[in-house]
Design an enzyme around this catalytic site. Structure first.
Site, PDB file in Angstrom:
ATOM      1  N   CYS A  83       0.823  -1.210   0.000  1.00 55.26           N
ATOM      2  CA  CYS A  83       0.000   0.000   0.000  1.00 55.26           C
ATOM      3  C   CYS A  83       0.854   1.257   0.000  1.00 55.26           C
ATOM      4  CB  CYS A  83      -0.905   0.038   1.242  1.00 55.26           C
ATOM      5  SG  CYS A  83      -2.009  -1.376   1.429  1.00 55.26           S
TER       6      CYS A  83
ATOM      7  N   ASP B  60      23.225  35.564 -15.443  1.00 56.37           N
ATOM      8  CA  ASP B  60      21.839  35.936 -15.694  1.00 56.37           C
ATOM      9  C   ASP B  60      21.482  37.200 -14.912  1.00 56.37           C
ATOM     10  OD1 ASP B  60      19.032  34.335 -16.613  1.00 56.37           O
ATOM     11  OD2 ASP B  60      18.829  35.880 -15.082  1.00 56.37           O
TER      12      ASP B  60
END
Length: 501
Positions: free
Chosen positions: A36, A440
């Protein structure tokens, strides 16, 4: 998260049904023979009857069958927290796309540049099972999802899930679930051949859908993609077949809902795999955020659930990155839309959303095209032509970029591509979590917005603390910037490339 699967920790998560642990482990229950998810609604078994596994494949290999209540096929398909340099995420991406349905484990290892023995050992150490078992469980659980959520015929499901025959499909379902495939289907609707397929794509919480939708909306291309706050649509092309996809969030649920209109059912698993990469659904978001929050910088402003917007196609993303080098995001969208409308093939697919009219042009089309007639500068047009010809000559070019260093160095050998562009392609098209575009300007703005203005050199030094998740740190810095994410001017991008060269 839970690298050693401490039974006490796993059991506490199982008792509380904590969704944050869904996908991190599976519980085999000896008294029932079932495995499960941690969120299973069934009565919690006693600890003495539980065995915990790192993957559904490991639990199935141990002899447990999937639970019909919590449905392990809907568990988040989380990649191990190994960073971008390990082969495991890349191997799982290929297996998820159905690689082992067509080739052997030895051939897969060769594609990854490692030995068969090494690949098997890494799988055993990381997932507690073998590559072949992972592929077997993937086929089985995907088939179970198709049985439960679609009206496809059993023959179509067998083909879509990668089984070699309907007989092997029937045998696998019977051996695993103890019944025929038709007995697992609760609904009895008649198949509708022309209807789109609707499926759930699970993820691990938290997940910031508004952020990823906004990012993609800002870069939407008319005719190719259509993005609203609650729906992402785009045209697709695979192996000569056209189609479309639409993805939406489901309020309050840990999954996205996807509609797929595509004629070739055999390619369904590849479409799902690409969509999971596009929306970065295989990520341990909470664990990455825990790592980044160790830096005081991210304790000031931090949005949980940030993901890296991926790409449907690496070539398309790379072309878009090159187009965007010399213009703002808005201008790049206009130029890119012009390219798609001029060279793209018209979309001729029934029931496609009206906004979708083209599929992205193939490499051989752009390799022979004179892109300067679209108003593109000569160097950028040449960069796209050379990249397209590279794909014509080497169709698996992008899949052979095995590490970040290898990807950056290889891409930078192509004209018109510098380190900034290479890292951006690695970040979005190759899904490398450690890509970090050097120089950047928007990243520098983000640092300043968070109260720590730095130089480019200082930023790179600081980013070492964020490894191997620098790409996620970049997403947070772009969000913190006062300017739109990556919406920098042509002059700024030229400076980036010059300083990074």
């Amino acid at each position: 998260m839970l690298p050693n699967l401490d039974p006490a920790v796993c059991y506490r998560a199982l008792e509380t049904r904590d969704r944050r642990f869904d996908g991190h482990f599976f519980t085999g229950v000896r008294t029932t023979g079932i495995f499960c998810r941690p969120v299973c609604p069934a009565t919690t078994p006693k600890l003495v009857n539980c065995t915990f596994y790192r993957s559904a494949a490991a639990a199935q290999q141990a002899g447990y069958r999937p639970c019909l209540r919590c449905r392990p096929e809907l568990s988040p398909q989380l990649w191990p927290m190994t960073g971008g340099a390990d082969i495991i995420p890349r191997a799982l991406r290929l297996i998820g796309a159905g690689a082992l349905d067509e080739i052997s484990v030895a051939e897969l290892a060769a594609q990854l540049g490692v030995s068969d023995r090494y690949l098997r050992r890494r799988f055993a150490e990381t997932l507690g099972t073998s590559p072949a078992q992972v592929a077997k469980t993937r086929r089985l659980l995907f088939a179970k999802q198709l049985i439960s959520e679609t009206t496809l015929t059993m023959t179509e499901i067998a083909i879509a899930a990668g089984f070699k025959s309907i007989r092997s499909f029937n045998y696998a379902i019977q051996q695993t679930y103890g019944c025929a495939p038709t007995q697992l289907r609760r609904h009895r609707q008649s198949p509708q051949p022309s209807a789109p397929i609707t499926l759930k794509l699970s993820f691990s919480l938290p997940y910031d859908w508004p952020a990823i939708a906004a990012f993609l909306a800002a870069r939407a291309t008319p005719g190719l993609t259509s993005v609203t706050a609650q729906r992402y649509c785009r045209s697709i092309e695979l192996e000569g077949h056209q189609g479309w996809v639409a993805v939406s969030p489901v309020p309050g649920e840990p999954y996205l809902q996807v509609q797929i209109g595509f004629p070739k059912i055999k390619l369904l698993s590849k479409i799902i795999d690409r969509l999971r990469s596009l929306f970065d659904l295989n990520t341990h978001s909470a664990a990455i955020e825990q790592h980044l929050r160790q830096d005081p910088l991210f304790q000031q402003q931090f949005q949980p659930g940030v993901r890296i917007p991926g790409a449907w196609d690496a070539f398309e993303l790379a072309v878009r990155a090159i187009v965007g080098q010399q213009v703002s995001v808005t201008a790049a969208n206009t130029l890119f839309a012009r390219l798609v409308a001029h060279y793209g093939e018209p979309l001729a697919t029934p029931q496609a959303p009206p906004a979708l009219t083209y599929v992205f042009p193939k490499p051989e089309i752009l390799a022979a095209a004179d892109l300067t007639e679209l108003g593109m500068t000569g160097p950028r047009a040449n960069a796209i032509s050379v990249l397209a010809q590279t794909l014509v000559d080497h169709p698996h070019f992008f899949s052979q970029l095995t590490t970040l260093d290898n990807a950056v160095s290889t891409l930078c050998q192509l004209p018109g591509i510098g380190p900034w562009t290479a890292h951006y392609i690695a970040m979005r098209a190759l899904q490398d979590p450690d890509a970090f575009p050097p120089g950047d300007v928007a990243l520098l703005r983000g640092m300043a917005a968070l109260g720590e203005p730095v130089s480019q050199t200082q930023l790179l030094d600081r980013a070492d603390n964020w490894r191997p998740w620098r790409a996620y740190a970049a997403m947070h810095l772009w969000a913190a910037s006062s300017q739109p994410q990556i919406a920098v001017t042509d002059l700024e991008i030229l400076k980036m490339e010059a300083l990074s060269a």
